[in-house]
Design an enzyme around this catalytic site. Sequence first.
Site, short mmCIF file in Angstrom:
data_model
loop_
_atom_site.label_atom_id
_atom_site.label_comp_id
_atom_site.label_asym_id
_atom_site.label_seq_id
_atom_site.Cartn_x
_atom_site.Cartn_y
_atom_site.Cartn_z
N HIS A 104 45.19 35.05 34.62
CA HIS A 104 44.32 36.23 34.52
C HIS A 104 45.09 37.49 34.21
CE1 HIS A 104 42.22 39.82 36.06
NE2 HIS A 104 41.19 39.27 35.48
N GLU A 142 38.73 33.90 27.54
CA GLU A 142 39.02 35.32 27.33
C GLU A 142 40.51 35.52 27.00
OE1 GLU A 142 38.31 37.93 30.70
OE2 GLU A 142 39.04 39.68 29.57
N ASP A 144 41.11 32.70 31.44
CA ASP A 144 41.81 33.85 30.87
C ASP A 144 43.13 33.33 30.32
OD1 ASP A 144 39.97 35.97 31.84
OD2 ASP A 144 40.63 35.27 33.80
N GLU A 151 35.54 29.04 33.06
CA GLU A 151 36.06 30.30 32.50
C GLU A 151 37.58 30.32 32.56
OE1 GLU A 151 36.90 34.77 32.38
OE2 GLU A 151 37.10 33.58 34.21
N HIS A 185 34.02 30.93 37.34
CA HIS A 185 34.95 32.03 37.11
C HIS A 185 36.37 31.64 37.56
CE1 HIS A 185 36.69 36.03 38.53
NE2 HIS A 185 36.45 36.24 37.25
O1 G3P Z 1 35.53 37.41 31.95
C1 G3P Z 1 34.47 37.72 32.79
C2 G3P Z 1 35.10 38.16 34.02
O2 G3P Z 1 36.02 37.18 34.34
C3 G3P Z 1 35.74 39.48 33.75
O3 G3P Z 1 36.53 39.82 34.75
O4 G3P Z 1 38.77 40.47 35.38
O5 G3P Z 1 37.88 38.29 36.10
O6 G3P Z 1 38.53 38.64 33.75
P1 G3P Z 1 37.99 39.27 34.98
CA CA Z 2 37.87 36.72 32.57
#
Ligand code: G3P
Ligand code: CA
Length: 349
Positions: free
Chosen positions: A78, A168, A65, A63, A36
């Site tokens: 993010h 994302e 963003d 992961e 993450h």
């Molecule tokens: O994308 C999965 C998780 O990361 C969602 O929460 O706020 O960390 O993007 P966030």
């Molecule tokens: Ca995310």
Amino acid sequence: MMNRVALVLAVAMPGCAAPPTQTGAEPMQAFTVIAHRGAPAYLPEHTLEGAAMAHSMGADYIELDVVLTADDHLIVLHDLYLDAVTDAAERFPDRERPDGRRYAFDFTLAEVKSLRVHERTGTDGKAVFPGRFPPATGIFRIPTLQEMLALVQGLNRTTGREAGIYIEPKAPAWHRSEGKDLMAAVLAGLAGHGYRSADDKVLLQSFDMDSLLYARRELGSDLRMVQLIGENRWRESPTDFDFLQTDEGLAKTAEYAQGIGPWLPQVVDMKTFDQPDISHLIDRAHRHGLFVHAYTLRADQLPPGAGEFSDVVRTLTAIGLDGVFTDHPDRVIESLGRPGANRAPVPRK
Ligand code: G3P
Ligand code: CA
């Protein structure tokens, strides 16, 4: 799908191949460890350094963003704004919007690159996760998507182990309101690095159902997709998250996505780490052919009484979860009994 007892045994016995199911179907794929935002328990989130560390730990996916800059560069960040993880307030005191925030979208890439990234802080300026990386070191920068993909693909090559990209596009509806097609830009950025088809090790995730439908049906994307599920009170996207958790919502999701990404408390009681009776969201998603990757597991944020981290991970696998977003990919991998660390390929003469 493997039954729960078989799944627990497979997890408990490292190196054992998952046993075949009674129906003779393919064994369920291994529990997926999603780093993450990189390895934020150890290095500031969404930095090249953190991603390299997560790769080295053996994470299955990194992961990311992604948002756009003023001059249309995709950057790995993010928040829509820069304030929580950079020194933007000091460097650009007059560039805030009426809400007091400095949006990445209002800055050129050159300006973004001039910022120093630090550990995430709240509006009070204090670290959100005290005890993580020391503040204000001046070491880190915000990477572009292009830099991040080049880093991961380079490490895939040099280590001989392929980590995937779990991406994302952040707040696509907001970007649209600013006149930008973030989803199209992200798909083009991925395609530029060879991520084009369902066979490529990439997962496209979003809280915004309409944006995934747009990617699938209007942009013609063949990538595997994950519908994130939040709580309506967060106002994360125009999507109705209560609907998504119904059988009707899961059936609709299965028309365009391969998995769902619920918030951990939606699939497990965070005090007892049991599957709550009221939900069974995991089982119902599986019945619709959807895998379930929940967010976000943090070893330094477990509720009191949760017990050992490894026991929590074991419970998550036992209730049928298929993977987890975690700030501690190393701890999850260790708990699963997996070897974790990269192994370089045998050198050729
Ligand atoms: O994308 C999965 C998780 O990361 C969602 O929460 O706020 O960390 O993007 P966030
Ligand atoms: Ca995310």
